[in-house]
Each structure stands twice: as C-alpha cells, then as structure tokens.
Design an enzyme around this catalytic site. Sequence first.
Site, mmCIF file in Angstrom:
data_model
loop_
_atom_site.group_PDB
_atom_site.id
_atom_site.type_symbol
_atom_site.label_atom_id
_atom_site.label_comp_id
_atom_site.label_asym_id
_atom_site.label_seq_id
_atom_site.Cartn_x
_atom_site.Cartn_y
_atom_site.Cartn_z
ATOM 1 N N HIS A 158 0.838 -1.207 0.000
ATOM 2 C CA HIS A 158 0.000 0.000 0.000
ATOM 3 C C HIS A 158 0.871 1.255 0.000
ATOM 4 O O HIS A 158 2.046 1.203 0.337
ATOM 5 C CB HIS A 158 -0.914 0.031 1.237
ATOM 6 C CG HIS A 158 -2.136 -0.828 1.109
ATOM 7 N ND1 HIS A 158 -2.143 -2.148 1.485
ATOM 8 C CD2 HIS A 158 -3.377 -0.563 0.629
ATOM 9 C CE1 HIS A 158 -3.340 -2.665 1.245
ATOM 10 N NE2 HIS A 158 -4.109 -1.723 0.722
ATOM 11 N N HIS A 159 0.199 2.383 -0.280
ATOM 12 C CA HIS A 159 0.824 3.714 -0.291
ATOM 13 C C HIS A 159 1.415 4.087 1.077
ATOM 14 O O HIS A 159 1.021 3.528 2.104
ATOM 15 C CB HIS A 159 -0.217 4.760 -0.707
ATOM 16 C CG HIS A 159 -1.472 4.720 0.123
ATOM 17 N ND1 HIS A 159 -1.630 5.477 1.266
ATOM 18 C CD2 HIS A 159 -2.615 3.998 -0.001
ATOM 19 C CE1 HIS A 159 -2.821 5.238 1.781
ATOM 20 N NE2 HIS A 159 -3.440 4.323 1.036
ATOM 21 N N LYS A 162 -0.795 4.983 4.411
ATOM 22 C CA LYS A 162 -1.730 4.056 5.064
ATOM 23 C C LYS A 162 -1.387 3.938 6.542
ATOM 24 O O LYS A 162 -0.223 3.794 6.917
ATOM 25 C CB LYS A 162 -1.685 2.675 4.391
ATOM 26 C CG LYS A 162 -2.688 1.715 5.015
ATOM 27 C CD LYS A 162 -3.054 0.585 4.095
ATOM 28 C CE LYS A 162 -4.058 -0.352 4.748
ATOM 29 N NZ LYS A 162 -5.358 0.263 5.014
HETATM 30 P P1 NAD Z 1 -7.732 9.741 4.270
HETATM 31 O O1 NAD Z 1 -6.850 9.992 5.445
HETATM 32 O O2 NAD Z 1 -7.334 10.282 2.925
HETATM 33 O O3 NAD Z 1 -9.212 10.303 4.570
HETATM 34 C C1 NAD Z 1 -9.874 10.187 5.790
HETATM 35 C C2 NAD Z 1 -10.733 11.434 5.979
HETATM 36 O O4 NAD Z 1 -11.571 11.228 7.109
HETATM 37 C C3 NAD Z 1 -9.899 12.701 6.236
HETATM 38 O O5 NAD Z 1 -10.374 13.783 5.446
HETATM 39 C C4 NAD Z 1 -10.131 12.940 7.714
HETATM 40 O O6 NAD Z 1 -10.067 14.333 8.054
HETATM 41 C C5 NAD Z 1 -11.548 12.395 7.882
HETATM 42 N N1 NAD Z 1 -11.914 12.104 9.263
HETATM 43 C C6 NAD Z 1 -11.137 11.666 10.284
HETATM 44 N N2 NAD Z 1 -11.868 11.583 11.414
HETATM 45 C C7 NAD Z 1 -13.130 11.971 11.099
HETATM 46 C C8 NAD Z 1 -14.340 12.112 11.835
HETATM 47 N N3 NAD Z 1 -14.375 11.877 13.142
HETATM 48 N N4 NAD Z 1 -15.460 12.502 11.170
HETATM 49 C C9 NAD Z 1 -15.425 12.776 9.855
HETATM 50 N N5 NAD Z 1 -14.298 12.709 9.112
HETATM 51 C C10 NAD Z 1 -13.172 12.290 9.730
HETATM 52 O O7 NAD Z 1 -7.927 8.165 4.206
HETATM 53 P P2 NAD Z 1 -8.492 7.256 3.008
HETATM 54 O O8 NAD Z 1 -7.344 6.706 2.221
HETATM 55 O O9 NAD Z 1 -9.592 7.963 2.308
HETATM 56 O O10 NAD Z 1 -9.068 6.029 3.857
HETATM 57 C C11 NAD Z 1 -10.047 6.217 4.857
HETATM 58 C C12 NAD Z 1 -10.343 4.880 5.528
HETATM 59 O O11 NAD Z 1 -10.940 3.986 4.575
HETATM 60 C C13 NAD Z 1 -9.123 4.144 6.062
HETATM 61 O O12 NAD Z 1 -9.488 3.461 7.248
HETATM 62 C C14 NAD Z 1 -8.787 3.157 4.971
HETATM 63 O O13 NAD Z 1 -8.069 2.033 5.416
HETATM 64 C C15 NAD Z 1 -10.180 2.780 4.526
HETATM 65 N N6 NAD Z 1 -10.299 2.235 3.164
HETATM 66 C C16 NAD Z 1 -11.188 1.219 3.003
HETATM 67 C C17 NAD Z 1 -11.430 0.728 1.743
HETATM 68 C C18 NAD Z 1 -12.501 -0.316 1.564
HETATM 69 O O14 NAD Z 1 -12.737 -0.754 0.427
HETATM 70 N N7 NAD Z 1 -13.192 -0.714 2.629
HETATM 71 C C19 NAD Z 1 -10.733 1.227 0.640
HETATM 72 C C20 NAD Z 1 -9.826 2.266 0.841
HETATM 73 C C21 NAD Z 1 -9.624 2.778 2.116
#
Ligand code: NAD
Length: 269
Positions: A158-159, A162
Amino acid sequence: MKRVAIVGAAGRMGRMLVRMVRSGSTPGLELSGAVDVPGNPEIGRDAGLVAGVPELGVAVSADLGAAARGADVAVDFSGHEAVLANAAVLAEAGVAWVLGTTGLSAEELAAVKKAAERVPVVMAPNMSLGINLLLTLLEEAAGALRGRGYDVEIVERHHRRKKDSPSGTALALGEAVARGYEWALDEVSVHGRGGLVGERPAEQIGFHAVRGGDIVGDHTVLFAADGECIEFSHRATSREAFARGALQAADWAVGRAAGLYTMRDVLGV
Ligand code: NAD
C-alpha cells in the site's frame, strides 16, 4: 432518489465517492451531505470543489448529526477514531451505514455491532468486487488444499500514508484461508519475520506489509508446497473499485432490516 452523506468527504476515498455520486456511477443516488472532522481545512467549502468537480451545493460540514438527519445512508471512509461517535449518531438517526474504515479496535467493532441492532450496516475492509470474489475462491482453494502441505503467506502493498498494518483486506484474506484450513486465524498468524526465526511451522499464516509511494492496494496470497506455488493476486489500480462497491452497498442498504452485512451479501458472491 436515495440521499447519501459521505463521511470523511475531504479524504482520498471521500473525494472519489463525491465524484462518483455526481457522475451517477450508481443511478438513483444523490449527495445530501459531506462530513469531515472539525478543524479540517476543507470544512465550509463546497464538496464538489473539494473533490475537484464543479460546485454541488453541498458544503463540507463537521456536523454528522445534521447530515444524518437529511440522509438515507451514510458512506463512511473516515478513521477508526470516528467509529464510536458515528455509530451512536447514525443509530440514533436511523440511517443506514456503509462502513469502509479499517483498523477498528475491539471496542469500536462492538459499537458497530450495537448500531447494527438498530440500522442496516454494511461493513467490509475492501468494497471491490474483485476482492470479495477472491474471498470466496480462496476459501474454496484452502478447503481443497487443507492438510496437503501448502504453506500460506500473504503479501500486501500500500501507499506510504496508510495508517494500519496489515491491511484489513489482508486480514480478511487470511480469515478466508483459515476458514478453509479449519484454523483459528489469531492462533496461526505471524506478522513479518526477523532474526533467527528457525524453520517455518506448517500451521502458520505469514503476513507481510510493504509501504511506499502511491500504491492503491495490492494483495497476493501464496500457497507454497514442495514443487509448486499457487498465487492468488488482486491489484487495485484506482480507488474507483472501492467507491463503486461502496455506492452499490449504499443503494442496497437503504430500506433493509437492521443487521450487520458484508459486501458478499451486497454483491451476491
Ligand atoms: P484519508 O486519510 O485520505 O481520509 C480520511 C478522511 O476522514 C480525512 O479527510 C479525515 O479528516 C476524515 N476524518 C477523520 N476523522 C473523522 C471524523 N471523526 N469525522 C469525519 N471525518 C473524519 O484516508 P483514506 O485513504 O480515504 O481512507 C479512509 C479509511 O478507509 C481508512 O481506514 C482506509 O483504510 C479505509 N479504506 C477502506 C477501503 C474499503 O474498500 N473498505 C478502501 C480504501 C480505504
């Protein structure tokens, strides 16, 4: 139209989701809310502009309660720290919850299960069709290879940004193998290896997490035996695969009975 609130709207997945709701990738969905954490610099800006598309008339807000009241479903890709509060707010509002966030603690997982007593929750560490199909294939392969000397190792890449390791997807792949092998995953997992580790025991599933650059998400499961090695690989080339699945889940979840569902329920694989 089913009204969707995106939680974590300023994040990588959130912005992709906003773009895909706008483009109509899953017909019948409209953006009703966009939520991010208080203090995020994007709060107050139009969610379309944040996502790199024209204005949508929905500002990014820090008020999940208000967004939930105007939505039929919340699609949440925020952070595990958000899960306890989000579970309470969404259950109270009676809003379906598509939860993509990974790295949940036992307490956070318990809160998700409690919310699922009141609203439909679709939770999956990977929302792509490919990975969910792979889970089914792996369980079947492991069932066929059980007791025949095939060592299992899982490598994920992953990037660099993560936050959790190994990925939730890698753990789900490990669970699928463990089901097929009739093992308890927590009893056989080993994470990385270093030093004089000695000979590999047969009853073990090794996890290896590579981090770097902008890799969206690669997973390989190896079944290695004397004389051959079988590899199952999945490569996500864009977050679009996860976002498409999440929006299909949102469409599916609205109007369902309360309960905890997976993407395999949504996709029927
Ligand atoms: P990211 O850090 O780019 O984005 C997360 C966002 O959520 C940020 O803008 C952050 O400010 C916001 N955030 C944090 N706490 C919050 C809160 N209490 N209320 C509202 N917003 C809040 O991360 P990302 O790459 O977009 O990934 C987000 C999550 O999704 C991670 O846990 C990642 O592992 C997961 N993910 C899951 C899948 C899937 O298919 N299930 C795919 C990709 C990423």
